[in-house]
Design an enzyme around this catalytic site. Sequence first.
Site, PDB file in Angstrom:
ATOM      1  N   GLN A 187      -6.905   2.839  -9.205  1.00 41.62           N
ATOM      2  CA  GLN A 187      -6.264   1.912 -10.153  1.00 41.62           C
ATOM      3  C   GLN A 187      -7.327   1.024 -10.774  1.00 41.62           C
ATOM      4  O   GLN A 187      -7.037   0.232 -11.664  1.00 41.62           O
ATOM      5  CB  GLN A 187      -5.249   1.031  -9.415  1.00 41.62           C
ATOM      6  CG  GLN A 187      -4.125   1.809  -8.767  1.00 41.62           C
ATOM      7  CD  GLN A 187      -3.343   0.917  -7.801  1.00 41.62           C
ATOM      8  OE1 GLN A 187      -2.404   0.234  -8.190  1.00 41.62           O
ATOM      9  NE2 GLN A 187      -3.734   0.915  -6.549  1.00 41.62           N
ATOM     10  N   HIS A 210      -5.448   3.717 -14.406  1.00 41.73           N
ATOM     11  CA  HIS A 210      -5.265   2.519 -15.241  1.00 41.73           C
ATOM     12  C   HIS A 210      -6.378   2.378 -16.287  1.00 41.73           C
ATOM     13  O   HIS A 210      -6.593   1.282 -16.808  1.00 41.73           O
ATOM     14  CB  HIS A 210      -5.185   1.261 -14.366  1.00 41.73           C
ATOM     15  CG  HIS A 210      -3.914   1.161 -13.574  1.00 41.73           C
ATOM     16  ND1 HIS A 210      -3.725   0.268 -12.544  1.00 41.73           N
ATOM     17  CD2 HIS A 210      -2.735   1.858 -13.676  1.00 41.73           C
ATOM     18  CE1 HIS A 210      -2.496   0.422 -12.041  1.00 41.73           C
ATOM     19  NE2 HIS A 210      -1.883   1.377 -12.702  1.00 41.73           N
TER      20      HIS A 210
HETATM   21  P1  OAD Z   1      -4.314  -6.488  -5.636  1.00 41.04           P
HETATM   22  O1  OAD Z   1      -5.135  -7.664  -5.959  1.00 41.04           O
HETATM   23  O2  OAD Z   1      -2.854  -6.554  -5.894  1.00 41.04           O
HETATM   24  O3  OAD Z   1      -4.478  -6.100  -4.100  1.00 41.04           O
HETATM   25  C1  OAD Z   1      -5.734  -5.942  -3.503  1.00 41.04           C
HETATM   26  C2  OAD Z   1      -5.533  -5.579  -2.040  1.00 41.04           C
HETATM   27  O4  OAD Z   1      -6.813  -5.377  -1.467  1.00 41.04           O
HETATM   28  C3  OAD Z   1      -4.850  -6.663  -1.207  1.00 41.04           C
HETATM   29  O5  OAD Z   1      -3.800  -6.080  -0.424  1.00 41.04           O
HETATM   30  C4  OAD Z   1      -5.955  -7.215  -0.316  1.00 41.04           C
HETATM   31  O6  OAD Z   1      -5.500  -7.579   0.985  1.00 41.04           O
HETATM   32  C5  OAD Z   1      -6.882  -6.010  -0.212  1.00 41.04           C
HETATM   33  N1  OAD Z   1      -8.287  -6.373   0.024  1.00 41.04           N
HETATM   34  C6  OAD Z   1      -8.980  -7.442  -0.413  1.00 41.04           C
HETATM   35  N2  OAD Z   1     -10.246  -7.416   0.021  1.00 41.04           N
HETATM   36  C7  OAD Z   1     -10.386  -6.286   0.742  1.00 41.04           C
HETATM   37  C8  OAD Z   1     -11.463  -5.688   1.475  1.00 41.04           C
HETATM   38  N3  OAD Z   1     -12.651  -6.244   1.518  1.00 41.04           N
HETATM   39  N4  OAD Z   1     -11.218  -4.520   2.121  1.00 41.04           N
HETATM   40  C9  OAD Z   1      -9.990  -3.942   2.073  1.00 41.04           C
HETATM   41  N5  OAD Z   1      -8.942  -4.453   1.417  1.00 41.04           N
HETATM   42  C10 OAD Z   1      -9.126  -5.609   0.756  1.00 41.04           C
HETATM   43  O7  OAD Z   1      -4.981  -5.242  -6.406  1.00 41.04           O
HETATM   44  P2  OAD Z   1      -4.375  -3.801  -6.689  1.00 41.04           P
HETATM   45  O8  OAD Z   1      -3.441  -3.387  -5.599  1.00 41.04           O
HETATM   46  O9  OAD Z   1      -5.489  -2.902  -7.025  1.00 41.04           O
HETATM   47  O10 OAD Z   1      -3.060  -3.172 -12.876  1.00 41.04           O
HETATM   48  O11 OAD Z   1      -3.533  -4.081  -7.990  1.00 41.04           O
HETATM   49  C11 OAD Z   1      -2.852  -3.021  -8.595  1.00 41.04           C
HETATM   50  C12 OAD Z   1      -2.793  -3.226 -10.077  1.00 41.04           C
HETATM   51  O12 OAD Z   1      -2.273  -4.527 -10.360  1.00 41.04           O
HETATM   52  C13 OAD Z   1      -4.148  -3.228 -10.772  1.00 41.04           C
HETATM   53  O13 OAD Z   1      -4.645  -1.947 -11.065  1.00 41.04           O
HETATM   54  C14 OAD Z   1      -3.862  -3.999 -12.023  1.00 41.04           C
HETATM   55  C15 OAD Z   1      -3.076  -5.131 -11.405  1.00 41.04           C
HETATM   56  O14 OAD Z   1      -2.237  -5.830 -12.229  1.00 41.04           O
HETATM   57  C16 OAD Z   1      -3.059  -3.349 -14.198  1.00 41.04           C
HETATM   58  O15 OAD Z   1      -3.740  -4.207 -14.734  1.00 41.04           O
HETATM   59  C17 OAD Z   1      -2.156  -2.405 -14.939  1.00 41.04           C
END
Ligand code: OAD
Length: 233
Positions: free
Chosen positions: A91, A109
Amino acid sequence: MAEIRNIVILTGAGISAESGIDTFRAEGGLWEQHRVEDVATPEGFARDPDLVLRFYDMRREAIQTKQPNPAHDALARLDEHWEGNLLIVTQNVDDLHERAGAKRVLHMHGTHLNAWCTACDVKNPWTGTLADRPPCPDCGQSALRPDVVWFGEMPYEMERIYAALRTADLFVSIGTSGAVYPAAGFVRDARSLGAHTLELNLDRSQGSGWFDESRQGRASELVPEWVDTLLDS
Ligand code: OAD
């Protein structure tokens, strides 16, 4: 694990967090600093294109100063050595999987490092700025936008993703909160079609309950450990 041949991996912002790229939903994350409606929707772009283009110019510039971390490196190693099918669906709009050396990567994305001409529909690699309205290299019109999927737009290559999920023996989700569909639904699709499902995330996510197994920790530690075990099995 001998029966595993086809693997689908979904990555999210958490895999790039230790490279210094902000996640979206953390405290102080991108969606606390900026309103989604303003910078990540077609309506926001129509309302204030300067704001949106400046926001993505900043992010495009920032990602070019970041480096892959051990989690990206481990997935690149898996990609190099895994003889079965593998698809890394990300993503993320950064290019850290590719810079680590992974080849079987799909950006559902989009990517910061492309500009998409809304006049002629051609996409070109782009590392510079867009807010200054440079001409499209193909048609010459000043109608470039970032090649990223905004809320309300269709993610890329969904047919290819679902085809891979249909034959997956193993589905692994890394560093994603499970808040955004359709990616958040992949675990249920894969599981209902018979795949084993594993989550590697810093903390429990909204989707943790759907996985056969959920491990908590930093991607830079969990992912290399998991890849080593898989390649040794
Ligand atoms: P999020 O910011 O929603 O989630 C990031 C996840 O990574 C969280 O569950 C954190 O706990 C975890 N995390 C943070 N640091 C970490 C580490 N060092 N090791 C492992 N895990 C860690 O980001 P996404 O899930 O990628 O879309 O968000 C999905 C989509 O929402 C994105 O692609 C974007 C956003 O809005 C669009 O812009 C269309």
